[in-house]
Design a protein around this motif. Structure first.
Motif, PDB file in Angstrom:
ATOM      1  N   THR A  14     -17.838 -10.779  25.230  1.00  0.00           N
ATOM      2  CA  THR A  14     -17.451 -10.096  26.466  1.00  0.00           C
ATOM      3  C   THR A  14     -18.605 -10.118  27.467  1.00  0.00           C
ATOM      4  N   LYS A  87     -13.422 -11.349  29.540  1.00  0.00           N
ATOM      5  CA  LYS A  87     -12.921 -10.195  28.798  1.00  0.00           C
ATOM      6  C   LYS A  87     -12.093 -10.684  27.607  1.00  0.00           C
ATOM      7  N   SER A 124     -15.113  -9.108  21.530  1.00  0.00           N
ATOM      8  CA  SER A 124     -15.687  -7.840  22.026  1.00  0.00           C
ATOM      9  C   SER A 124     -16.921  -7.446  21.244  1.00  0.00           C
TER      10      SER A 124
END
Length: 124
Positions: A14, A87, A124
């Motif tokens: 991310t 993202k 992430s």
């Protein structure tokens, strides 16, 4: 015959960046759009960005505005997608595509030529 060859996909964390490239050949239209769609598992293919061959106008999906930038090098017949601030929801297979004219990204049916796709994975 239109041929589109993508490269540049990969895995990033991310906030990272990637640049996709699409080398195009065989396009005979005087005026066309070339750009990127993406498809995540279990989701429909959606437009990301495209650029007009005639005047460089661009479309961007709302979800990528301010983070992704499309550009083209006409001498190399190559279009690029610079993806910043990635993202997890950007994770998908990204497809290069061409349409005659300059149809909006919501007009999926007008994009008739597709590359094989390149995987982008954002963790992430």
């Amino acid at each position: 015959e239109v041929q589109l060859v993508e490269s540049g996909g990969g895995s990033v964390q991310t906030g990272g960046s990637l640049r996709l490239s699409c080398a195009a050949s065989g396009i005979t239209f005087d005026d066309y759009a070339i750009g990127w769609f993406r498809q995540a598992p279990g989701k429909e293919r959606e437009g990301v960005s495209c650029i007009s061959s005639s005047d460089g106008s661009t479309y961007y999906a709302d979800s990528v505005k301010g983070r992704f930038t499309i550009s083209s090098d006409n001498a190399k017949n190559t279009v690029y997608l610079q993806m910043n601030s990635l993202k997890p929801e950007d994770t998908a297979v990204y497809y290069c595509t061409v349409a005659e004219g300059f149809p909006e990204l919501t007009h999926l049916g007008e994009y008739n030529y597709w590359g094989q796709g390149t995987q982008v994975t954002v963790s992430s």
